[in-house]
Scaffold this motif. Structure first.
Motif, mmCIF file in Angstrom:
data_model
loop_
_atom_site.group_PDB
_atom_site.id
_atom_site.type_symbol
_atom_site.label_atom_id
_atom_site.label_comp_id
_atom_site.label_asym_id
_atom_site.label_seq_id
_atom_site.Cartn_x
_atom_site.Cartn_y
_atom_site.Cartn_z
ATOM 1 N N SER A 176 0.897 -1.181 -0.257
ATOM 2 C CA SER A 176 -0.043 -0.200 0.303
ATOM 3 C C SER A 176 0.883 1.469 -0.167
ATOM 4 C CB SER A 176 -0.682 -0.707 1.632
ATOM 5 O OG SER A 176 -1.546 -1.186 1.075
ATOM 6 N N LYS A 203 -4.235 7.513 -0.810
ATOM 7 C CA LYS A 203 -3.582 5.984 -1.226
ATOM 8 C C LYS A 203 -3.697 5.410 -2.068
ATOM 9 C CE LYS A 203 -7.222 4.283 1.965
ATOM 10 N NZ LYS A 203 -7.641 4.081 2.802
ATOM 11 N N THR A 246 -4.199 0.711 -2.699
ATOM 12 C CA THR A 246 -4.805 -0.506 -2.464
ATOM 13 C C THR A 246 -4.891 -1.298 -2.891
ATOM 14 O OG1 THR A 246 -7.084 0.502 -1.271
ATOM 15 C CG2 THR A 246 -4.920 1.002 0.096
ATOM 16 N N SER A 290 3.456 0.548 3.074
ATOM 17 C CA SER A 290 2.977 -0.114 4.439
ATOM 18 C C SER A 290 2.743 -1.505 3.406
ATOM 19 C CB SER A 290 1.789 0.784 5.035
ATOM 20 O OG SER A 290 1.420 -0.299 5.950
ATOM 21 N N PRO A 320 0.466 -4.228 3.859
ATOM 22 C CA PRO A 320 -1.140 -4.653 4.265
ATOM 23 C C PRO A 320 -1.656 -5.409 5.134
ATOM 24 C CG PRO A 320 -0.838 -5.013 1.994
ATOM 25 C CD PRO A 320 0.397 -4.080 1.927
ATOM 26 N N ASN A 321 0.011 -6.835 4.669
ATOM 27 C CA ASN A 321 -0.407 -8.198 4.975
ATOM 28 C C ASN A 321 0.557 -8.111 6.877
ATOM 29 O OD1 ASN A 321 -1.303 -9.326 2.921
ATOM 30 N ND2 ASN A 321 0.066 -8.665 1.602
ATOM 31 N N SER A 322 0.776 -7.455 7.112
ATOM 32 C CA SER A 322 0.984 -7.727 8.827
ATOM 33 C C SER A 322 -0.140 -6.632 8.848
ATOM 34 C CB SER A 322 1.990 -5.835 9.033
ATOM 35 O OG SER A 322 1.312 -4.864 9.206
ATOM 36 N N TYR A 382 -0.637 -5.262 11.592
ATOM 37 C CA TYR A 382 -1.282 -3.569 11.350
ATOM 38 C C TYR A 382 -0.222 -2.591 10.533
ATOM 39 C CZ TYR A 382 3.009 -4.173 13.834
ATOM 40 O OH TYR A 382 4.421 -4.805 14.580
ATOM 41 N N SER A 383 -0.955 -1.434 10.161
ATOM 42 C CA SER A 383 0.044 -1.044 9.474
ATOM 43 C C SER A 383 0.669 0.200 9.774
ATOM 44 C CB SER A 383 -1.047 0.038 8.543
ATOM 45 O OG SER A 383 -2.362 -1.196 8.298
ATOM 46 N N THR A 384 2.142 -0.559 9.451
ATOM 47 C CA THR A 384 3.427 0.847 10.399
ATOM 48 C C THR A 384 3.599 1.001 9.340
ATOM 49 O OG1 THR A 384 4.055 -0.873 12.160
ATOM 50 C CG2 THR A 384 5.447 0.975 11.007
ATOM 51 N N LEU A 385 4.202 2.438 8.946
ATOM 52 C CA LEU A 385 3.444 3.518 7.931
ATOM 53 C C LEU A 385 5.441 3.483 8.026
ATOM 54 C CD1 LEU A 385 1.196 5.692 7.656
ATOM 55 C CD2 LEU A 385 1.194 4.148 7.458
ATOM 56 N N PHE A 394 8.499 5.628 5.704
ATOM 57 C CA PHE A 394 8.699 6.682 4.820
ATOM 58 C C PHE A 394 9.476 7.367 4.326
ATOM 59 C CE2 PHE A 394 5.065 9.344 6.810
ATOM 60 C CZ PHE A 394 4.647 9.121 8.287
#
Lengths: 115, 118
Positions: free
Chosen positions: A32, A49, A51, A94, A96-98, A100-103, A105
């Motif tokens: 993402s 975004k 996705t 990011s 998306p398969n984790s 949660y969605s740590t970004l 940068f």
């Protein structure tokens, strides 16, 4: 591991001319991707975004970006710059398969707009 | 409506002092993230909470950094024995859901706390 590379630390344009901010990404998964903008002394704001739906993504304030898998790119464009667009822009990835969605940068591109 | 708020907005600490940075996320948001943004750099992930559970603290740079979110709403990032390299803007972000596939929730960012260690 995932990462993004913003190819320009600074971009200068004249008001009314097109804007191009370049971003390349690296990801082991179908990522993402986001663009955020940061005005001085203000919080980061999401511009748009991607996705895995349409590859051409339209965002706020006339910005759009195109996801190109073959080029691993997600460049941000705007047809005509306004003075109010002057800010720092971050390309973000990011996974998306984790759970949660740590970004993650990029280092940012400062957009300067002259009259 | 109210966004993410952080306090204080600016903090100057002498080297060796302890500091506490507060984040008030958007009401009802499950996920809360802390990021560190050094001068001229993009934000870097520090830690993640899902409600009161700290699920990931892999980005905390040392054991001097500690974060908590005891009731699943307000969060505090504490830095003990501050060092000059801790000088940065600390950003908090919240999102509605737990994130991850198939939906990547938008993260809403606060204005940040600028920490200067002298």
């Amino acid at each position: 591991a995932q990462s993004v590379t913003q190819l320009d630390s600074h971009v200068s344009v004249s008001e009314g001319t097109p804007v191009l901010l370049r971003c390349n990404y690296s990801s082991s998964y179908s990522p993402s991707l986001f663009w955020y903008v940061q005005h001085p002394n203000k919080g980061l704001q999401l511009l748009l975004k991607y996705t895995s739906a349409a590859t051409l993504v339209k965002g706020i304030n006339g910005f759009e970006a195109e996801f190109k898998k073959s080029e691993t790119s997600f460049h941000l464009t705007k047809p005509s710059a306004h003075m109010s667009d002057a800010a720092e822009y971050f390309c973000v990835v990011s996974d998306p398969n984790s759970g949660y969605s740590t970004l993650t940068f990029g280092k940012g591109t400062m957009l300067l707009v002259s009259p | 409506g109210a966004g993410v708020s952080q306090s204080p907005r600016y903090k100057v600490a002498k080297r060796g002092q302890d500091v506490a940075l507060r984040c008030d996320p958007i009401s009802g948001h499950v996920s809360l993230f802390w990021y560190q943004q050094a001068l001229g750099q993009g934000p870097e992930f520090l830690t993640y909470f899902q409600n009161e559970a700290q699920l990931d603290k892999s980005g905390l740079p040392s054991d001097r950094f500690f974060a908590e979110r005891p009731e699943g709403s307000v969060s505090t990032l504490k830095i003990q024995r501050t060092q000059q390299e801790d000088s940065a803007v600390y950003l908090c972000a919240s999102s509605l859901g737990p994130g991850g596939a198939p939906i990547v929730d938008e993260q809403y960012f606060g204005p940040g706390t600028r920490l200067t260690v002298t």
